[in-house]
Scaffold this active site. Sequence first.
Site, PDB file in Angstrom:
ATOM      1  N   CYS A 100      -1.334   3.924  10.942  1.00 22.88           N
ATOM      2  CA  CYS A 100      -1.123   5.163  11.709  1.00 22.88           C
ATOM      3  C   CYS A 100      -2.351   5.368  12.591  1.00 22.88           C
ATOM      4  O   CYS A 100      -2.884   6.471  12.700  1.00 22.88           O
ATOM      5  CB  CYS A 100      -0.864   6.361  10.802  1.00 22.88           C
ATOM      6  N   CYS A 160       0.880  -1.189   0.000  1.00 27.28           N
ATOM      7  CA  CYS A 160       0.000   0.000   0.000  1.00 27.28           C
ATOM      8  C   CYS A 160       0.906   1.224   0.000  1.00 27.28           C
ATOM      9  O   CYS A 160       0.948   1.989   0.965  1.00 27.28           O
ATOM     10  CB  CYS A 160      -0.928   0.007   1.207  1.00 27.28           C
ATOM     11  N   ALA A 161       1.642   1.421  -1.077  1.00 24.43           N
ATOM     12  CA  ALA A 161       2.777   2.350  -1.091  1.00 24.43           C
ATOM     13  C   ALA A 161       2.378   3.808  -1.105  1.00 24.43           C
ATOM     14  O   ALA A 161       3.155   4.669  -0.681  1.00 24.43           O
ATOM     15  CB  ALA A 161       3.670   2.046  -2.300  1.00 24.43           C
ATOM     16  N   GLY A 212       4.880   6.747  -1.733  1.00 27.42           N
ATOM     17  CA  GLY A 212       6.204   6.134  -1.652  1.00 27.42           C
ATOM     18  C   GLY A 212       7.101   6.564  -0.512  1.00 27.42           C
ATOM     19  O   GLY A 212       8.308   6.329  -0.578  1.00 27.42           O
ATOM     20  N   ASP A 241      -0.122   0.146  -5.389  1.00 30.27           N
ATOM     21  CA  ASP A 241      -1.224   0.907  -4.814  1.00 30.27           C
ATOM     22  C   ASP A 241      -2.418   0.794  -5.760  1.00 30.27           C
ATOM     23  O   ASP A 241      -2.259   0.456  -6.939  1.00 30.27           O
ATOM     24  CB  ASP A 241      -0.846   2.374  -4.604  1.00 30.27           C
TER      25      ASP A 241
END
Length: 437
Positions: A367, A244-245, A248, A268
């Site tokens: 996060c 799930c870049a 980047g 992604d």
Amino acid sequence: MTPSARLAAAIDLLAAMEAAPRKPADAVANSFFRERRYMGGGDRRAISGLVWDVMRAWRRLGWWLEQKGQVASARLRAGARLLFDGFSLAEVEEMFEQGRFAAGALTRGELSILTPLAGKTLDNPEMPRAVRLELPDWLLPHLEATFGDKLEDELAAMSTPAPLDLRVNILRGPRKEAQRSLACEGLHAEPTPLSPWGLRLPARLPVTTSVAFRDGLVEIQDEGSQLVAAISGVEPQMRVLDYCAGAGGKTLAMAMMMENKGHIVACDVSAPRLEGAVKRLRRAGVHNVERHLLVPGDKWAKRRAGSFDRVLVDAPCSGTGTWRRNPDARFRTTEQDLTELLEKQAAIMDRAAALVRAGGRMVYATCSLLRAENMDQVAAFLARHPDFKLVPSDSPDMPEALRNESSISLTPLRDGTDGFFAAVMERAAPEPEAGIE
């Protein structure tokens, strides 16, 4: 700009944010300021400062204003915030002056609402706990489950403005060189306490115009995000997947750890996000990254099953760990959103697991501060996939305090970072055939 003109702009920006409740406030602000390029840097910072102060006190300001049975308009919220920040009523009236670029005088009705607030403190013991803690009601029990009696201290830390963290790109030079380069332009950064590549500035400053940034020596990246990359333990010559870049950020950090050797695939579902990584990769001098857009019916994953040494799953999440930077995010995520996110996270983990080679590792990260998105997700995944187990990270780039941990939970209060979670899981190697040693 005059103080009244700045106030008028802040009210306009607050109104624009209220008109687009599902759009991140920073995206609204970026568009707002792009359309007003005549504003100087000091004006933009002052306007943003007031707007973000209002957002950090959104429910409490609303509570005070609603005591009078009034709709908490952008004008009233801004005026109330100034009063609670210590401005006198006369000073606030002066800021709401008439004029072409001014905020416009307070009406008699507005004055009747704001006048009783002069000299009062923002917090009030009669406020419901969720209001006082600046939370939607539904989210309070989730955070109580995560933090227990530490909740109020943790949320107080989440309500303070975040510093600006940078990651030094050691492909371009060491941390001391980046520090010197920034200092030459008046940007005095200190090493972060946890990340071996981190530098910290006390506030948001114009880093993107610096030579160090333009030359790819530094990237903007919170220290917690840097540690998510660090715990992966990637090394040169590995085959690595950033599933799930996005644009980047962690891909860049892992490419640096790999010394540009080996191969990284940045995946992604968003073409614009992947396209946004191109400029960053070029600026950083990274050339071992391949980008891949994930689309429905794609055979790419099936062809590469079991082929990666490391798979990083930086999953879409509630973003509760980023509230220092995005206070509006507290109220943009609904209970239904969380339910859908939990289902999506589980599905992504299942798909990504198939890409890990036997003996390889998957790092699951968010996060988020919510246990439901973090260890509960990991426990459910391990129950579905008995060929995976939690293992201590052996990454030499992790700080001593977090080394050899199989999972980390970072918070602003305890660690001085944004809120991040990461867990390391290893796929079992195949059993040797009978009679073969």
